[in-house]
Design a protein around this motif. Sequence first.
Motif, PDB file in Angstrom:
ATOM      1  N   ARG A   1      82.623  84.534  19.044  1.00 32.72           N
ATOM      2  CA  ARG A   1      81.987  83.442  18.458  1.00 32.72           C
ATOM      3  C   ARG A   1      81.947  82.278  19.272  1.00 32.72           C
ATOM      4  O   ARG A   1      81.703  81.098  18.726  1.00 32.72           O
ATOM      5  N   ALA A   2      82.599  82.305  20.492  1.00 33.74           N
ATOM      6  CA  ALA A   2      82.771  80.860  21.358  1.00 33.74           C
ATOM      7  C   ALA A   2      81.191  80.432  21.619  1.00 33.74           C
ATOM      8  O   ALA A   2      80.429  81.218  21.971  1.00 33.74           O
ATOM      9  N   ALA A   3      81.088  79.031  21.655  1.00 35.54           N
ATOM     10  CA  ALA A   3      79.939  78.532  21.952  1.00 35.54           C
ATOM     11  C   ALA A   3      79.555  78.841  23.561  1.00 35.54           C
ATOM     12  O   ALA A   3      78.379  79.284  24.151  1.00 35.54           O
ATOM     13  N   PHE A   4      80.631  78.870  24.462  1.00 33.24           N
ATOM     14  CA  PHE A   4      80.428  78.805  26.009  1.00 33.24           C
ATOM     15  C   PHE A   4      81.203  80.024  26.254  1.00 33.24           C
ATOM     16  O   PHE A   4      82.179  80.471  25.771  1.00 33.24           O
ATOM     17  N   THR A   5      81.061  80.108  27.648  1.00 30.68           N
ATOM     18  CA  THR A   5      82.000  81.476  28.013  1.00 30.68           C
ATOM     19  C   THR A   5      83.602  81.117  28.193  1.00 30.68           C
ATOM     20  O   THR A   5      84.373  81.864  28.422  1.00 30.68           O
TER      21      THR A   5
ATOM     22  N   GLY B   1      81.458  81.875  42.561  1.00 32.09           N
ATOM     23  CA  GLY B   1      83.019  81.584  42.256  1.00 32.09           C
ATOM     24  C   GLY B   1      83.300  80.119  42.530  1.00 32.09           C
ATOM     25  O   GLY B   1      84.628  80.048  42.682  1.00 32.09           O
ATOM     26  N   SER B   2      82.336  79.017  42.689  1.00 30.17           N
ATOM     27  CA  SER B   2      82.706  77.764  42.857  1.00 30.17           C
ATOM     28  C   SER B   2      83.329  77.169  41.467  1.00 30.17           C
ATOM     29  O   SER B   2      83.727  76.112  41.551  1.00 30.17           O
ATOM     30  N   PHE B   3      83.118  77.831  40.392  1.00 27.09           N
ATOM     31  CA  PHE B   3      83.569  77.337  39.234  1.00 27.09           C
ATOM     32  C   PHE B   3      84.501  78.360  38.241  1.00 27.09           C
ATOM     33  O   PHE B   3      84.454  79.433  38.953  1.00 27.09           O
ATOM     34  N   PRO B   4      85.284  78.039  37.432  1.00 34.67           N
ATOM     35  CA  PRO B   4      86.340  78.758  36.928  1.00 34.67           C
ATOM     36  C   PRO B   4      85.660  80.048  36.247  1.00 34.67           C
ATOM     37  O   PRO B   4      84.791  80.068  35.836  1.00 34.67           O
ATOM     38  N   ALA B   5      86.362  80.985  36.477  1.00 33.59           N
ATOM     39  CA  ALA B   5      86.133  82.480  36.124  1.00 33.59           C
ATOM     40  C   ALA B   5      86.379  82.474  34.431  1.00 33.59           C
ATOM     41  O   ALA B   5      87.206  81.671  33.970  1.00 33.59           O
ATOM     42  N   ASN B   6      85.791  83.114  33.792  1.00 38.07           N
ATOM     43  CA  ASN B   6      86.083  83.428  32.114  1.00 38.07           C
ATOM     44  C   ASN B   6      87.173  84.272  32.000  1.00 38.07           C
ATOM     45  O   ASN B   6      88.048  84.484  32.972  1.00 38.07           O
TER      46      ASN B   6
ATOM     47  N   ARG C   1      85.939  68.449  32.385  1.00 39.25           N
ATOM     48  CA  ARG C   1      85.842  69.416  33.437  1.00 39.25           C
ATOM     49  C   ARG C   1      84.577  69.917  33.656  1.00 39.25           C
ATOM     50  O   ARG C   1      84.049  70.375  32.465  1.00 39.25           O
ATOM     51  N   ILE C   2      83.926  69.932  34.839  1.00 48.04           N
ATOM     52  CA  ILE C   2      82.665  70.607  34.806  1.00 48.04           C
ATOM     53  C   ILE C   2      82.871  72.194  35.171  1.00 48.04           C
ATOM     54  O   ILE C   2      83.595  72.500  35.978  1.00 48.04           O
ATOM     55  N   MET C   3      82.409  72.753  34.171  1.00 50.59           N
ATOM     56  CA  MET C   3      82.697  74.252  33.921  1.00 50.59           C
ATOM     57  C   MET C   3      81.535  75.292  34.607  1.00 50.59           C
ATOM     58  O   MET C   3      81.895  76.645  34.828  1.00 50.59           O
ATOM     59  N   ALA C   4      80.555  74.861  34.903  1.00 50.87           N
ATOM     60  CA  ALA C   4      79.282  75.782  35.506  1.00 50.87           C
ATOM     61  C   ALA C   4      78.399  74.974  36.206  1.00 50.87           C
ATOM     62  O   ALA C   4      78.337  73.594  36.107  1.00 50.87           O
ATOM     63  N   ASN C   5      77.774  75.454  37.081  1.00 49.62           N
ATOM     64  CA  ASN C   5      76.627  75.046  37.909  1.00 49.62           C
ATOM     65  C   ASN C   5      75.297  74.866  37.032  1.00 49.62           C
ATOM     66  O   ASN C   5      74.406  75.802  36.827  1.00 49.62           O
TER      67      ASN C   5
ATOM     68  N   PHE D   1      87.796  87.197  31.412  1.00 57.07           N
ATOM     69  CA  PHE D   1      87.803  88.661  32.223  1.00 57.07           C
ATOM     70  C   PHE D   1      87.830  88.551  33.744  1.00 57.07           C
ATOM     71  O   PHE D   1      87.783  89.511  34.349  1.00 57.07           O
ATOM     72  N   GLY D   2      87.902  87.360  34.106  1.00 60.45           N
ATOM     73  CA  GLY D   2      87.944  87.242  35.607  1.00 60.45           C
ATOM     74  C   GLY D   2      86.591  87.142  36.278  1.00 60.45           C
ATOM     75  O   GLY D   2      86.389  87.579  37.480  1.00 60.45           O
ATOM     76  N   LEU D   3      85.475  87.251  35.578  1.00 64.57           N
ATOM     77  CA  LEU D   3      84.036  86.944  35.787  1.00 64.57           C
ATOM     78  C   LEU D   3      83.643  85.695  36.428  1.00 64.57           C
ATOM     79  O   LEU D   3      83.642  84.684  35.244  1.00 64.57           O
ATOM     80  N   PHE D   4      82.789  85.447  37.245  1.00 58.02           N
ATOM     81  CA  PHE D   4      82.273  83.904  37.547  1.00 58.02           C
ATOM     82  C   PHE D   4      80.879  83.776  37.264  1.00 58.02           C
ATOM     83  O   PHE D   4      80.182  84.977  37.550  1.00 58.02           O
ATOM     84  N   ASP D   5      80.646  82.631  37.139  1.00 57.68           N
ATOM     85  CA  ASP D   5      79.094  82.428  37.070  1.00 57.68           C
ATOM     86  C   ASP D   5      78.567  82.956  35.728  1.00 57.68           C
ATOM     87  O   ASP D   5      77.130  83.274  35.933  1.00 57.68           O
ATOM     88  N   MET D   6      79.001  83.362  34.921  1.00 58.23           N
ATOM     89  CA  MET D   6      78.441  83.964  33.790  1.00 58.23           C
ATOM     90  C   MET D   6      77.804  82.700  32.989  1.00 58.23           C
ATOM     91  O   MET D   6      77.122  83.080  31.747  1.00 58.23           O
ATOM     92  N   ALA D   7      77.786  81.500  33.254  1.00 57.64           N
ATOM     93  CA  ALA D   7      77.077  80.635  32.713  1.00 57.64           C
ATOM     94  C   ALA D   7      76.461  79.445  34.165  1.00 57.64           C
ATOM     95  O   ALA D   7      77.198  79.439  35.159  1.00 57.64           O
ATOM     96  N   GLY D   8      75.301  79.487  34.074  1.00 57.88           N
ATOM     97  CA  GLY D   8      74.867  78.619  35.198  1.00 57.88           C
ATOM     98  C   GLY D   8      74.448  79.458  36.451  1.00 57.88           C
ATOM     99  O   GLY D   8      74.609  80.444  36.477  1.00 57.88           O
ATOM    100  N   ASN D   9      74.363  78.659  37.281  1.00 55.74           N
ATOM    101  CA  ASN D   9      74.113  79.227  38.673  1.00 55.74           C
ATOM    102  C   ASN D   9      72.512  79.736  38.808  1.00 55.74           C
ATOM    103  O   ASN D   9      71.680  79.238  39.166  1.00 55.74           O
ATOM    104  N   VAL D  10      72.485  81.059  38.370  1.00 58.07           N
ATOM    105  CA  VAL D  10      71.164  81.682  38.455  1.00 58.07           C
ATOM    106  C   VAL D  10      71.063  82.414  37.058  1.00 58.07           C
ATOM    107  O   VAL D  10      72.168  83.045  36.671  1.00 58.07           O
ATOM    108  N   TRP D  11      69.881  82.701  36.337  1.00 57.97           N
ATOM    109  CA  TRP D  11      69.822  83.504  35.504  1.00 57.97           C
ATOM    110  C   TRP D  11      69.833  85.052  36.070  1.00 57.97           C
ATOM    111  O   TRP D  11      69.666  85.197  37.080  1.00 57.97           O
ATOM    112  N   GLU D  12      70.243  85.879  34.986  1.00 50.11           N
ATOM    113  CA  GLU D  12      70.573  87.192  35.541  1.00 50.11           C
ATOM    114  C   GLU D  12      69.810  88.277  34.480  1.00 50.11           C
ATOM    115  O   GLU D  12      69.626  88.110  33.275  1.00 50.11           O
ATOM    116  N   TRP D  13      69.132  89.258  35.303  1.00 52.77           N
ATOM    117  CA  TRP D  13      68.220  90.127  34.878  1.00 52.77           C
ATOM    118  C   TRP D  13      69.274  91.049  33.933  1.00 52.77           C
ATOM    119  O   TRP D  13      70.604  91.359  34.107  1.00 52.77           O
TER     120      TRP D  13
END
Length: 333
Positions: free
Chosen positions: A177-181, A219-224, A191-195, A226-238
């Motif tokens: 239920r967190a608002a962000f990743t 990978g320019s911003f911190p991983a969540n 701290r800026i967490m996403a692009n 689970f060790g996954l990068f850019d699950m927020a921002g950068n580009v939308w994902e299909w």
Amino acid sequence: MTSQPLTSRPFTRQPSSRHPVVDLPGGTFTMGSDDHYPEEAPTHRVRVGAFSIDAHQVTNEQFARFVRKTRYVTVAERPVDPADFPGAPPENLQPGSLVFAPTPGPVDLRHVSQWWTWTPGACWSAPEGPGSSVKRRPDHPVVHVALEDALAYASWAGGDLPTEAEWEYAARGGLERAAFTWGDEPRPEGRIMANTWDGPDFPWRHTRESGFSRTSPVGSFPANGFGLFDMAGNVWEWTSDWWTDRHPDEVAKPCCVPVDPRGGDAEQSFDPAQPQFRIARKVVKGGSHLCADTYCLRYRPAARRPQMVDTGTSHMGFRCVRRPGTQQPKETP
């Protein structure tokens, strides 16, 4: 609201490679949000099985390798059939794609056509149109990929696109239920967490506080968690799910929690505001570098938007998943 761990079960990251992958055990989590945009509601419990997911979005370098090996031609590079776009001006009936163009000043945010420009020649290898190139951006996420393009790459790589539930489970990184990743604060300790879009003045003035005004290297911003990068921002994902304008209701009993749900159907996904275009839409997740808090607060795991399957843009990318029993690629993408 204080974020709680989603699961205590371990996850493992496969050895570093050109295509790093994280193995997730799956589990039950609360999907959606009742606190933001209406299409994200209602919150409801969902269970997903074990799967593996790319640690980062598919990059230009990876997609270029796919194109070299297969001679694949993306949707944006193919001739346009005028019958598919009744009433479109002739200049738009050329191979190309939609490119973001900042406006010279404040505009009415209800009209997205003011900052999106159909650009002949724009495609994955020329993101801003003729004269642009990805040669100096090998580690940026590939963009201008329509659904067909993403599926073609995923199949070649021995994978698939994630379902919406799989994607959201992965994006939450173990936080329920967190608002962000990364938690509940948009900028923990400043701290800026996403692009995302820096500053309140979308789509005309960008402060470049993050160092980027368009895509950034994966990978320019911190991983969540689970060790996954850019699950927020950068580009939308299909994702592989058809668009629905709301989530299903919560089930009454724990025994009936949906398992690996696949949302919607093609017929119900059409845009009622554009009945002249009978083009199905899929759910996209994660937000992009164009998400501004004052306009599009959608770089959150619960956020979701519809995207026509034939349309890529300069902020649309993807990542792949692999499920138990999935055929592996013959070579590393």
